[in-house]
Scaffold this active site. Structure first.
Site, PDB file in Angstrom:
ATOM      1  NE  ARG A  19      -3.686  -0.062   2.488  1.00  0.00           N
ATOM      2  CZ  ARG A  19      -4.924  -0.250   2.060  1.00  0.00           C
ATOM      3  NH1 ARG A  19      -5.295  -1.446   1.676  1.00  0.00           N
ATOM      4  NH2 ARG A  19      -5.786   0.737   2.014  1.00  0.00           N
ATOM      5  CD1 TRP A  42       2.442   5.291  -3.170  1.00  0.00           C
ATOM      6  CD2 TRP A  42       0.995   6.999  -3.160  1.00  0.00           C
ATOM      7  NE1 TRP A  42       2.294   5.736  -4.465  1.00  0.00           N
ATOM      8  CE2 TRP A  42       1.423   6.785  -4.495  1.00  0.00           C
ATOM      9  CE3 TRP A  42       0.090   8.026  -2.916  1.00  0.00           C
ATOM     10  CZ2 TRP A  42       0.963   7.549  -5.572  1.00  0.00           C
ATOM     11  CZ3 TRP A  42      -0.370   8.799  -3.985  1.00  0.00           C
ATOM     12  CH2 TRP A  42       0.071   8.544  -5.298  1.00  0.00           C
ATOM     13  CG  ASN A  83      -5.061   4.703   4.214  1.00  0.00           C
ATOM     14  OD1 ASN A  83      -4.718   5.347   3.234  1.00  0.00           O
ATOM     15  ND2 ASN A  83      -5.816   3.621   4.134  1.00  0.00           N
ATOM     16  N   GLY A  84      -5.163   8.311   4.145  1.00  0.00           N
ATOM     17  CA  GLY A  84      -6.213   9.098   3.516  1.00  0.00           C
ATOM     18  C   GLY A  84      -5.722  10.494   3.200  1.00  0.00           C
ATOM     19  CD  GLU A  93      -2.938  -5.691 -17.578  1.00  0.00           C
ATOM     20  OE1 GLU A  93      -3.323  -4.518 -17.520  1.00  0.00           O
ATOM     21  OE2 GLU A  93      -2.369  -6.274 -16.645  1.00  0.00           O
ATOM     22  CD  GLU A 101       1.629  -2.051 -13.175  1.00  0.00           C
ATOM     23  OE1 GLU A 101       0.871  -2.912 -13.626  1.00  0.00           O
ATOM     24  OE2 GLU A 101       1.340  -1.361 -12.184  1.00  0.00           O
TER      25      GLU A 101
HETATM   26  C1  F6R Z   1      -1.795  -2.367 -12.521  1.00  0.00           C
HETATM   27  C2  F6R Z   1      -2.674  -2.226 -11.386  1.00  0.00           C
HETATM   28  C3  F6R Z   1      -3.581  -1.054 -11.338  1.00  0.00           C
HETATM   29  C4  F6R Z   1      -4.937  -1.463 -10.750  1.00  0.00           C
HETATM   30  C5  F6R Z   1      -5.822  -0.233 -10.561  1.00  0.00           C
HETATM   31  C6  F6R Z   1      -7.183  -0.597 -10.052  1.00  0.00           C
HETATM   32  O1  F6R Z   1      -1.065  -3.539 -12.456  1.00  0.00           O
HETATM   33  O2  F6R Z   1      -2.653  -3.014 -10.484  1.00  0.00           O
HETATM   34  O3  F6R Z   1      -3.748  -0.474 -12.585  1.00  0.00           O
HETATM   35  O4  F6R Z   1      -5.529  -2.381 -11.595  1.00  0.00           O
HETATM   36  O5  F6R Z   1      -5.216   0.650  -9.659  1.00  0.00           O
HETATM   37  O6  F6R Z   1      -7.107  -1.273  -8.847  1.00  0.00           O
HETATM   38  P1  F6R Z   1      -8.276  -2.171  -8.303  1.00  0.00           P
HETATM   39  O7  F6R Z   1      -8.433  -3.313  -9.239  1.00  0.00           O
HETATM   40  O8  F6R Z   1      -7.821  -2.597  -6.951  1.00  0.00           O
HETATM   41  O9  F6R Z   1      -9.496  -1.316  -8.265  1.00  0.00           O
END
Ligand code: F6R
Length: 609
Positions: A27, A74, A100-101, A482, A489
């Site tokens: 996270r 983060w 967190n937020g 994708e 990334e």
């Molecule tokens: C890329 C990745 C991100 C997530 C995106 C949505 O590998 O993991 O692009 O797919 O942040 O996240 P979720 O699926 O958790 O809503």
């Protein structure tokens, strides 16, 4: 984004919190910190980088503390440095908190607190919290009330943990729009951003709701109250035994590799008990409660972000082809701003691995306002999206720790295939072969993963290029998008995905011997056209790495390099192809010596918009 963990009453609270932060590292990993309290004395330890660094700063196992709270950052407000690392304290160091937020009104609160004589040592928005807590304590409020009053001043999204010397041995926690869950295990309490922190420790979790706050004391049941009116709140603990598997890398060097290798199992888990080829039956228990409303659906809008959005693009083709229902896929962050006409028979499907993505939650809020039926395809049980949808289908991919999503994507596509079949007329002739193929898929994945040497060799050969195009047609078009996302990334190489048919409309201008293309050239009705695109790229000296169906020798006569994948139906081929591209991205990143599981600037669970 950001992970928090806190503990009361464990024999080794600092150890549990640091371990929790290590589990929550997905996270955020810009900095980490812990505040520990013993006999009312607070000690704060911080580090830049991963939470594991905390172990070098103090003896995690020998330090005694009744309570401890920790944070993985983060960065949002202010750069990565020690002052901006959490926990933040009041000026006298008697209150510590982690958050967190994002606190949207922090500038106003800072100005007000500064006017009242407070000074700040960080640029973060969240440092206002310990100061507000301090302010209301100084005003004479009891600790619980002071915490409540402080929370009442915050506008934004938060999950907060706090300690104060005025209530030694107590841990305060609260949530609004960011996740916070309690693990209860007899004598001790754990509060964390994600149930993965409890794996192997507790069997039950209490999911806090917005406006909940709680005071945790060892040996006493959690006292949950409302931030709004201080009334008691009852939250029933839920069984998490079956949700969480023990998290660990096992024999794998990285989580990303481990998770790719779990794909066969997750596809199996995502189909178990749901598809019955022998009876031509798809049974999605999660949708039964809204069966009647689903029957009225005349249009579907899929909302998601990133990799989940690309899964949605595959889902769009599946649902339109198999169920004949018009589908539109929108990036959740854009859906919220559009003023398009919807009627009450539009169903929204939110796709999310984490179930906590702020943009997707925002899209669901809009769907709520429009009284649409909201379905979820979610991997994290108990998450906000899981709870904020009317019904849904669980992905069964298990915890995904690497920031780059891999096995969750293959599960999402598997589930979307099932949803498409469930929405189709029983007489649909595609359903049976599709079901049979889904059953066969795990073995094909296993066969593919048994020998990945060709992918590794290609990664070695192509790792030094600075740019890539990924192209595909039909079901392979979202796979190209994708594949490009995965490469950028984890390897920081510029990569773009295009429909192969778009090449001549612009991107072809970039092609030369330094600009390789990854071409999705597996057998499908558009293969001949894709082959022409490959020829056009080769004619301009562009290197081509193609993905082809095992046994198809034609592709290798044209492309420079070929990775073979097992044959599947056109509709299920994306699952195999994307696994090959995930491995390609992984090995390129490894070749480049990068931190594969935690790419720079990113975090899993994007809980801010
Ligand atoms: C890329 C990745 C991100 C997530 C995106 C949505 O590998 O993991 O692009 O797919 O942040 O996240 P979720 O699926 O958790 O809503």
């Amino acid at each position: 984004m950001c992970g928090i963990a806190g503990c009361v009453g464990h024999v080794n609270t600092p150890g549990l919190v640091v371990e929790g932060l290590e589990t929550l590292q997905y996270r955020g990993y810009d900095s980490a910190g812990i505040a520990m309290q013993n006999d009312g004395q607070l000690e704060v330890v911080k580090t830049i980088g991963a939470p594991g660094n905390l172990r070098k700063q103090f003896d995690v196992n020998a330090t005694i503390a009744e309570t401890a709270i920790g944070h993985n950052r983060w960065a949002t407000h202010g750069p990565v440095n020690m002052p901006n690392a959490h926990p933040h304290t009041n000026e006298t160091g008697t209150i510590a908190s982690v958050c967190n937020g994002t606190i949207e009104n922090y500038k106003q609160l800072r100005a007000e607190l500064t006017y009242n004589g407070y000074s700040f040592s960080s640029q973060t928005d969240t440092e206002v919290i310990p100061h507000l807590f301090d302010y209301y304590l100084a005003e004479g409020a009891e600790p619980e009330n002071a915490f409540r009053q402080a929370l009442g001043r915050l506008v934004g999204a938060y999950a907060v943990l706090a300690l104060t010397d005025q209530d030694p041995g107590a841990l305060y926690a609260a949530k609004f729009s960011s996740p916070l869950v309690l693990g209860v295990n007899g004598h001790e309490h754990i509060a964390a951003s994600d149930t993965v922190v409890f794996a192997g420790t507790t069997k039950q979790a209490t999911f806090l709701e917005d406006h909940d706050m709680v005071r945790l004391i060892a040996d006493e049941p959690p006292r949950i109250t409302s931030v709004k009116d201080s009334g008691s709140v009852v939250r029933v603990p839920e069984d998490i035994e079956d949700i969480e598997k023990k998290v660990g890398k096992g024999e794998f060097e990285h989580y990303m590799l481990k998770e790719i290798f779990e794909s066969a199992e997750t596809v199996r888990d995502a189909t178990r008990g749901r598809i019955h080829p022998e009876d031509n039956l798809v049974k999605l228990g999660g949708l039964e409660s809204v069966e009647e409303r689903i029957k009225d659906t005349s249009r579907i809008v899929i909302v998601a972000c990133g990799t989940s959005y690309y899964a949605g693009l595959i889902g769009e083709q599946l649902i339109e082809e198999i169920a004949g229902i018009p589908v539109e896929v929108q990036q959740a962050s854009e859906f919220v701003y559009r003023n398009e006409p919807f009627d009450k028979n539009t169903t929204v499907i939110a796709i999310s691995q984490s179930g906590e993505t702020a943009d997707t939650i925002g899209a669901l809020k809009k769907a709520d306002e429009l009284a649409m039926l909201k379905l979820g395809i979610v991997n994290s049980l108990g998450s906000r999206i899981y709870r904020n949808t009317d019904a849904g289908v669980y992905c069964h991919a298990g915890p995904e720790i690497a920031v780059a999503s891999t096995k969750a994507f293959t599960s999402q596509v598997t589930v979307l295939t099932e949803v498409a079949m469930a929405l189709a007329e029983k007489s649909n002739t595609l359903n049976k072969p599709l079901m049979e193929e889904l059953v066969a898929l795990p073995e094909k994945i296993e066969a593919m993963l048994a020998d990945t040497s060709a992918i590794q060799a290609a990664a070695k050969k192509y790792a030094d290029y600075k740019n890539f195009l990924f192209i595909g047609r039909g079901y392979n078009y979202p796979v190209a998008l994708e594949g490009a996302l995965k490469l950028k990334e984890v390897s920081y190489i510029h990569a773009e995905g295009y429909g192969a048919g778009e090449m001549k409309h612009g991107p072809l201008a970039m092609i030369d011997e330094d600009f390789p293309t990854v071409a999705l050239a597996t057998d499908n009705p558009q293969l001949e056209k894709t082959m022409s695109n490959i020829e056009e790229i080769r004619a301009r000296r562009g290197p081509v790495l193609a993905l082809a169906t095992a046994g198809n020798k034609e592709v290798e006569q044209t492309a420079d390099d070929v990775i073979y994948v097992p044959a599947s139906l056109e509709q299920t081929q994306p699952i195999l192809n994307s696994i090959a591209l995930q491995l390609f991205a992984y090995h390129v990143a490894v070749e480049k010596g990068l931190n594969v599981d935690q790419p720079r600037n990113l975090a899993k669970s994007v809980t801010v918009e």
